[in-house]
Scaffold this active site. Structure first.
Site, short mmCIF file in Angstrom:
data_model
loop_
_atom_site.label_atom_id
_atom_site.label_comp_id
_atom_site.label_asym_id
_atom_site.label_seq_id
_atom_site.Cartn_x
_atom_site.Cartn_y
_atom_site.Cartn_z
N ASP A 144 1.70 -7.77 -4.07
CA ASP A 144 0.97 -7.72 -2.80
C ASP A 144 1.71 -8.63 -1.85
OD1 ASP A 144 -1.05 -8.73 -0.77
OD2 ASP A 144 -2.24 -7.21 -1.80
N SER A 145 1.86 -8.24 -0.59
CA SER A 145 2.68 -9.04 0.32
C SER A 145 2.07 -10.40 0.63
CB SER A 145 2.96 -8.28 1.62
OG SER A 145 1.83 -8.24 2.45
N THR A 147 0.81 -1.22 0.00
CA THR A 147 0.00 0.00 0.00
C THR A 147 0.84 1.27 0.00
OG1 THR A 147 -1.71 -1.19 1.23
CG2 THR A 147 -1.86 1.20 1.24
#
Length: 348
Positions: free
Chosen positions: A65-66, A21
């Protein structure tokens, strides 16, 4: 006469953007979030120009995205740090918060003899959002990475900075999906607290052997599993997991201070697995506190089996430590002793 300031070398910080993010900006036409160009970082965050350091940046070819983070990505981060270790004084890794504690814990083991700061940070809101926490997290992380005293970096370990606090990375766990205070380190104090000034708690900082050269480990064995106990946990499930093909080790999340069922089948299944040289690590499923095997009747059987004591280690640090030690082919005879030893300040 030569200007004395012209000979002063600026501290060089490398920003490594993996995704998450923090590196997003909102497209106000579509409302969608998209990664911004880190080569234009100063333009997006002009406040960075006030920091007395030079900032370079490198980004994953495809930011992720993690939730999609894996061992190959960890190795990629380690390689980037290795390649820039001599040319830069500190590193800030921008990462999604969901798996940040896993990645930063893994990197703490992979970077042996680390003598420079590697600070992980992220945010709960995108960098372009009106109420974002991204700017403060990023600016202070860079400031901490650039901190020097007597020409040496103040922080010489892998840290995680979020919401005004720098923690030892392998002591952290994500505790909240919505609050800005997303991480906690319940068994170890904050290394630095950010207020009007940066308060450095020097007595808690980790120091590796400064005379040794950085050694980057790039083999992590993934044949491991986390197994959380719960009332109703049965023999069929345990047997199935412990007999999984190629399984080498288990992080067993027990109750309280390391307690588990005393049923005969439970002890027998663990005993059989250990005879096949599958390592069992006893870790508490509580957020804080430590395993104290033998304190209660319900952990004496684990102590008798010589189950490895995870002490006050987090689950994130426990599983990544397993991957690291297995990847280094530690002798089974020495494994318990080495695992129960603090390598990077991850346990007491």
């Amino acid at each position: 006469m030569k200007n004395r300031n012209s000979t002063v070398k600026k501290t060089k910080i490398l920003l490594i953007y993996t995704g998450g993010t923090i590196g997003m900006v909102k497209d106000y036409d579509t409302g969608a979030l998209k990664a911004f160009n880190f080569n234009k970082l100063i333009k997006n965050i002009p406040e960075l120009g006030q920091l007395d350091c030079a900032i370079d940046s490198v980004s994953f070819d495809i930011p992720i995205d993690s939730s999609n983070m894996n061992v190959e990505h960890w190795i990629n981060i380690a390689k980037i740090i290795e390649e820039h270790y001599d040319s830069h004084d500190g590193f800030v890794v921008l990462h999604g918060s969901d798996t940040m504690s896993y990645t930063s814990s893994a990197l703490s083991y992979m970077l042996e003899n680390l003598g420079k700061p590697v600070i992980f940070t992220g945010s709960q809101l995108p960098i372009g959002d009106l109420r974002t926490d991204a700017k403060e997290n990023l600016i202070t992380s860079i400031q901490i990475a650039a901190l020097r005293e007597d020409s040496k970096p103040v922080v010489q370990e892998v840290g995680l900075y979020f919401e005004y606090k720098l923690y030892r990375a392998n002591r952290t766990t994500k505790i909240n999906a919505e609050h800005f205070e997303a991480f906690a380190s319940l068994n170890y104090p904050a290394l630095i607290e950010s207020g009007v000034h940066l308060k450095v708690n020097r007595e808690y900082l980790f120091r590796a052997n400064a005379t040794k050269k950085l050694k980057v480990h790039k083999v992590m064995d993934q044949n491991v599993v986390i197994l959380k106990l719960f009332p109703g946990f049965n023999q069929t499930v345990l047997h199935s997991i412990l007999n999984s093909p190629n399984l080498k080790a288990v992080v067993l999340e027990t109750y309280g201070s390391g307690n588990a069922p005393t049923d005969e089948w439970f002890t027998l299944e663990l005993k059989k697995a250990m005879e096949r040289e599958i390592f069992i690590i006893n870790v508490t499923q509580c957020s804080g506190g430590s395993v104290l095997m033998g304190r209660y009747e319900t952990s004496k059987h684990l102590e008798s089996l010589q189950v490895i004591n995870g002490k006050d280690i987090t689950t994130e640090a426990a599983i990544t430590k397993l991957m690291y030690l297995l990847g280094n082919n530690i002798s089974p005879k020495l494994f318990k002793t080495i695992y129960e030893t603090s390598l990077r300040g991850e346990m007491q």
